[in-house]
Design an enzyme around this catalytic site. Structure first.
Site, PDB file in Angstrom:
ATOM      1  N   GLY A  74       0.853  -1.200   0.000  1.00  0.00           N
ATOM      2  CA  GLY A  74       0.000   0.000   0.000  1.00  0.00           C
ATOM      3  C   GLY A  74       0.881   1.239   0.000  1.00  0.00           C
ATOM      4  O   GLY A  74       1.921   1.242   0.644  1.00  0.00           O
ATOM      5  N   ILE A  90       1.843   3.380   7.085  1.00  0.00           N
ATOM      6  CA  ILE A  90       1.140   4.221   8.049  1.00  0.00           C
ATOM      7  C   ILE A  90       0.801   3.398   9.294  1.00  0.00           C
ATOM      8  O   ILE A  90       0.549   3.944  10.357  1.00  0.00           O
ATOM      9  CB  ILE A  90      -0.131   4.871   7.464  1.00  0.00           C
ATOM     10  CG1 ILE A  90      -1.169   3.819   7.071  1.00  0.00           C
ATOM     11  CG2 ILE A  90       0.176   5.773   6.292  1.00  0.00           C
ATOM     12  CD1 ILE A  90      -2.566   4.394   6.858  1.00  0.00           C
ATOM     13  N   ASP A  91       0.777   2.062   9.148  1.00  0.00           N
ATOM     14  CA  ASP A  91       0.437   1.199  10.288  1.00  0.00           C
ATOM     15  C   ASP A  91       1.554   1.152  11.330  1.00  0.00           C
ATOM     16  O   ASP A  91       1.330   0.735  12.469  1.00  0.00           O
ATOM     17  CB  ASP A  91       0.149  -0.225   9.808  1.00  0.00           C
ATOM     18  CG  ASP A  91      -1.122  -0.318   8.980  1.00  0.00           C
ATOM     19  OD1 ASP A  91      -1.794   0.717   8.839  1.00  0.00           O
ATOM     20  OD2 ASP A  91      -1.434  -1.408   8.482  1.00  0.00           O
ATOM     21  N   ARG A 118      -3.859   7.677   3.794  1.00  0.00           N
ATOM     22  CA  ARG A 118      -2.659   7.332   3.029  1.00  0.00           C
ATOM     23  C   ARG A 118      -2.369   8.336   1.912  1.00  0.00           C
ATOM     24  O   ARG A 118      -1.414   8.169   1.162  1.00  0.00           O
ATOM     25  CB  ARG A 118      -2.822   5.940   2.400  1.00  0.00           C
ATOM     26  CG  ARG A 118      -2.839   4.821   3.390  1.00  0.00           C
ATOM     27  CD  ARG A 118      -2.238   3.549   2.875  1.00  0.00           C
ATOM     28  NE  ARG A 118      -2.517   3.222   1.518  1.00  0.00           N
ATOM     29  CZ  ARG A 118      -3.035   2.057   1.110  1.00  0.00           C
ATOM     30  NH1 ARG A 118      -3.377   1.144   2.009  1.00  0.00           N
ATOM     31  NH2 ARG A 118      -3.206   1.808  -0.155  1.00  0.00           N
ATOM     32  N   ARG A 143       0.556  -4.830  -4.756  1.00  0.00           N
ATOM     33  CA  ARG A 143       0.764  -5.755  -3.641  1.00  0.00           C
ATOM     34  C   ARG A 143       1.250  -7.125  -4.138  1.00  0.00           C
ATOM     35  O   ARG A 143       1.232  -8.099  -3.411  1.00  0.00           O
ATOM     36  CB  ARG A 143      -0.537  -5.917  -2.848  1.00  0.00           C
ATOM     37  CG  ARG A 143      -0.941  -4.658  -2.078  1.00  0.00           C
ATOM     38  CD  ARG A 143      -2.029  -4.974  -1.074  1.00  0.00           C
ATOM     39  NE  ARG A 143      -2.468  -3.794  -0.348  1.00  0.00           N
ATOM     40  CZ  ARG A 143      -1.866  -3.310   0.726  1.00  0.00           C
ATOM     41  NH1 ARG A 143      -0.803  -3.900   1.205  1.00  0.00           N
ATOM     42  NH2 ARG A 143      -2.348  -2.245   1.339  1.00  0.00           N
ATOM     43  N   ASP A 144       1.673  -7.188  -5.414  1.00  0.00           N
ATOM     44  CA  ASP A 144       2.081  -8.474  -5.991  1.00  0.00           C
ATOM     45  C   ASP A 144       3.379  -9.008  -5.375  1.00  0.00           C
ATOM     46  O   ASP A 144       4.298  -8.248  -5.079  1.00  0.00           O
ATOM     47  CB  ASP A 144       2.252  -8.335  -7.509  1.00  0.00           C
ATOM     48  CG  ASP A 144       0.900  -8.115  -8.185  1.00  0.00           C
ATOM     49  OD1 ASP A 144      -0.120  -8.517  -7.601  1.00  0.00           O
ATOM     50  OD2 ASP A 144       0.879  -7.522  -9.281  1.00  0.00           O
ATOM     51  N   MET A 164      -7.310   3.000  10.115  1.00  0.00           N
ATOM     52  CA  MET A 164      -6.601   1.839   9.548  1.00  0.00           C
ATOM     53  C   MET A 164      -5.705   1.173  10.594  1.00  0.00           C
ATOM     54  O   MET A 164      -5.371   1.775  11.612  1.00  0.00           O
ATOM     55  CB  MET A 164      -5.787   2.246   8.327  1.00  0.00           C
ATOM     56  CG  MET A 164      -6.599   2.251   7.046  1.00  0.00           C
ATOM     57  SD  MET A 164      -5.548   2.496   5.607  1.00  0.00           S
ATOM     58  CE  MET A 164      -6.727   2.250   4.288  1.00  0.00           C
ATOM     59  N   GLY A 165      -5.291  -0.031  10.297  1.00  0.00           N
ATOM     60  CA  GLY A 165      -4.453  -0.797  11.234  1.00  0.00           C
ATOM     61  C   GLY A 165      -5.063  -2.162  11.435  1.00  0.00           C
ATOM     62  O   GLY A 165      -5.880  -2.353  12.337  1.00  0.00           O
ATOM     63  N   ARG A 213     -22.892   7.810  15.069  1.00  0.00           N
ATOM     64  CA  ARG A 213     -22.497   7.909  13.657  1.00  0.00           C
ATOM     65  C   ARG A 213     -21.113   7.290  13.470  1.00  0.00           C
ATOM     66  O   ARG A 213     -20.284   7.333  14.372  1.00  0.00           O
ATOM     67  CB  ARG A 213     -22.427   9.380  13.213  1.00  0.00           C
ATOM     68  CG  ARG A 213     -23.768  10.086  13.239  1.00  0.00           C
ATOM     69  CD  ARG A 213     -24.653   9.635  12.075  1.00  0.00           C
ATOM     70  NE  ARG A 213     -25.846  10.448  11.979  1.00  0.00           N
ATOM     71  CZ  ARG A 213     -27.005  10.153  12.553  1.00  0.00           C
ATOM     72  NH1 ARG A 213     -27.132   9.068  13.306  1.00  0.00           N
ATOM     73  NH2 ARG A 213     -28.058  10.946  12.393  1.00  0.00           N
TER      74      ARG A 213
HETATM   75  O1  F6P Z   1      -0.937   0.185   4.290  1.00  0.00           O
HETATM   76  C1  F6P Z   1      -1.489  -0.654   5.281  1.00  0.00           C
HETATM   77  C2  F6P Z   1      -2.949  -0.509   5.262  1.00  0.00           C
HETATM   78  O2  F6P Z   1      -3.155   0.847   5.406  1.00  0.00           O
HETATM   79  C3  F6P Z   1      -3.752  -1.269   6.314  1.00  0.00           C
HETATM   80  O3  F6P Z   1      -3.961  -0.583   7.492  1.00  0.00           O
HETATM   81  C4  F6P Z   1      -5.044  -1.552   5.594  1.00  0.00           C
HETATM   82  O4  F6P Z   1      -5.663  -2.685   6.105  1.00  0.00           O
HETATM   83  C5  F6P Z   1      -4.600  -1.754   4.203  1.00  0.00           C
HETATM   84  O5  F6P Z   1      -3.472  -0.929   4.032  1.00  0.00           O
HETATM   85  C6  F6P Z   1      -5.633  -1.488   3.155  1.00  0.00           C
HETATM   86  O6  F6P Z   1      -5.027  -1.232   1.932  1.00  0.00           O
HETATM   87  P1  F6P Z   1      -5.587  -1.512   0.478  1.00  0.00           P
HETATM   88  O7  F6P Z   1      -6.992  -1.082   0.466  1.00  0.00           O
HETATM   89  O8  F6P Z   1      -4.696  -0.672  -0.382  1.00  0.00           O
HETATM   90  O9  F6P Z   1      -5.387  -2.949   0.211  1.00  0.00           O
END
Ligand code: F6P
Length: 370
Positions: free
Chosen positions: A19, A142-143, A295, A80-81, A185-186, A286
């Protein structure tokens, strides 16, 4: 700068994988500015390991490495390959490690620099072990969960964006007497939710490392209401997990498939929480899902500094021909750590971390009984 006993360097490849995050271009800039004036040619592979496999690249000039400090995303694009598991149209995968190594050799590279998270460290290590090539990596996400470094680049920006979102939700939550559940995220680690939650003064912070009890969370909101605080902010990491689901996940002896599937429900944890908390508090609830906003865009000044330091150190390791390492920040130092020591490990939030203690000390509910 090259080691006396080694041949002079000619060229290196660089790629960004996994990512994206703000700061990748700032690292590319620092690499280019460190290596090109030393006479090293820098080739950028496009779209992560896919570009390496397909032999798609651009030669980066000094000029192209200029003006990148504040540019978000990655000029090299990403994917992500994985070289050993490239997806085929029929859904199966194919090991393309050989093709990746061939591209490296065709350009007569001396090293491949890979910028990415935990998966990228693993892929770089795989190419080094299986293909015998030289690699250097730097930790991006970012995680903030790459093992072996105090911090990853991109984290500060993601955290700043999430903290600002919490600040903005505070005012509207207060105006409407609402509970605001913020999805951060995380997946496997809670650094982002914890950092942003503490920075934004969230009333509840839920992270994967600390399984939560719905009743504990609801009680903490009710206690706030008793004090006249008719709104609350609940910061939730996407990988946060309830106590019962965590127990089920751990219980390997359980053969009950249905129960296990329920633990991996597709419904985001924020949605489950919001529904329950609205019922428990009778306050309107909400959900705000920050998603990929975290990101995107320009890196923070702190990330720009960090990326420059990571890139310069990576360039230095290349010039010294100290391969097979990831650049890590330890205290104020930038060092190389052996990939073999960090690959396959995750940097999660230690339960006794000062950020956890600080959150508890200011009365933040972390979802567990204390
Ligand atoms: O970069 C890590 C991350 O931000 C994770 O926290 C999240 O689960 C994932 O990427 C989601 O990324 P994508 O939608 O690009 O697969």
């Amino acid at each position: 700068m090259a080691r006396k006993d080694s041949k002079p360097l000619h060229s290196v490849g660089v790629l960004t994988a996994g990512g994206d995050c703000p700061g990748l271009n700032a690292v590319i800039r620092a690499l280019g500015k460190t290596l090109i004036p030393e006479g090293v040619e820098v080739y950028g592979f496009l779209s992560g390991f896919t570009g390496l496999i397909d032999n798609r690249y651009v030669k980066l000039s000094e000029e192209e490495c200029s003006g990148l400090l504040t540019v978000g995303g990655t000029i090299l694009r990403t994917s992500r390959d994985k070289p050993n598991k490239m997806p085929l149209p029929d859904g199966r995968t194919r090991d393309m490690t050989g093709a990746a190594i061939e591209s490296y050799k065709r350009l007569n590279l001396d090293c491949l620099i890979c910028l990415g998270g935990g998966g990228t460290q693993k892929n770089a290590y795989h190419l080094m072990k299986e293909g015998g090539i030289n690699v250097i990596t730097a930790p991006k996400t970012i995680d903030n969960d790459v093992f072996g470094t105090d911090v990853c680049f991109g984290y500060d920006t993601g955290m700043t964006i999430a903290a600002e979102a919490i600040d903005r939700l505070h005012t509207t939550a207060s105006s409407h007497h609402r509970v605001m559940v913020v999805d951060i995220m995380g997946n496997n680690s809670g650094w982002l939710a914890l950092g942003a939650g503490v920075a934004g003064g969230a009333d509840v912070i839920l992270i994967p490392e600390i399984p939560y009890s719905m009743d504990v969370v609801a009680d903490s909101l009710k206690q706030r209401m008793q004090k006249g605080k008719m709104f609350s902010i609940v910061a939730v990491a996407e990988g946060a997990i309830s106590h019962s689901d965590a127990k089920m996940k751990k219980d390997k002896s359980k053969k009950d498939k249905k129960k296990k599937e329920a633990a991996h429900t597709k419904e985001p944890v924020s949605a489950i929480l919001a529904e329950h908390l609205e019922r428990a508090t009778s306050l309107e609830t909400r959900i705000t899902s920050l998603g990929h906003l975290q990101r995107g865009g320009i890196p923070t000044p702190r990330d720009r500094v960090l990326c420059t330091q990571f890139g310069v150190k990576a360039g230095e390791l290349v010039l010294k021909q100290q391969f097979g390492q990831m650049v890590a920040k330890r205290g104020e130092e930038f060092i190389g750590v052996k990939l073999s020591d960090i690959v396959g490990k995750k940097r999660t939030v230690p339960l006794d971390h000062s950020l956890v203690t600080a959150a508890r000390s200011v009365g933040t509910c972390l979802g567990d009984e204390v």
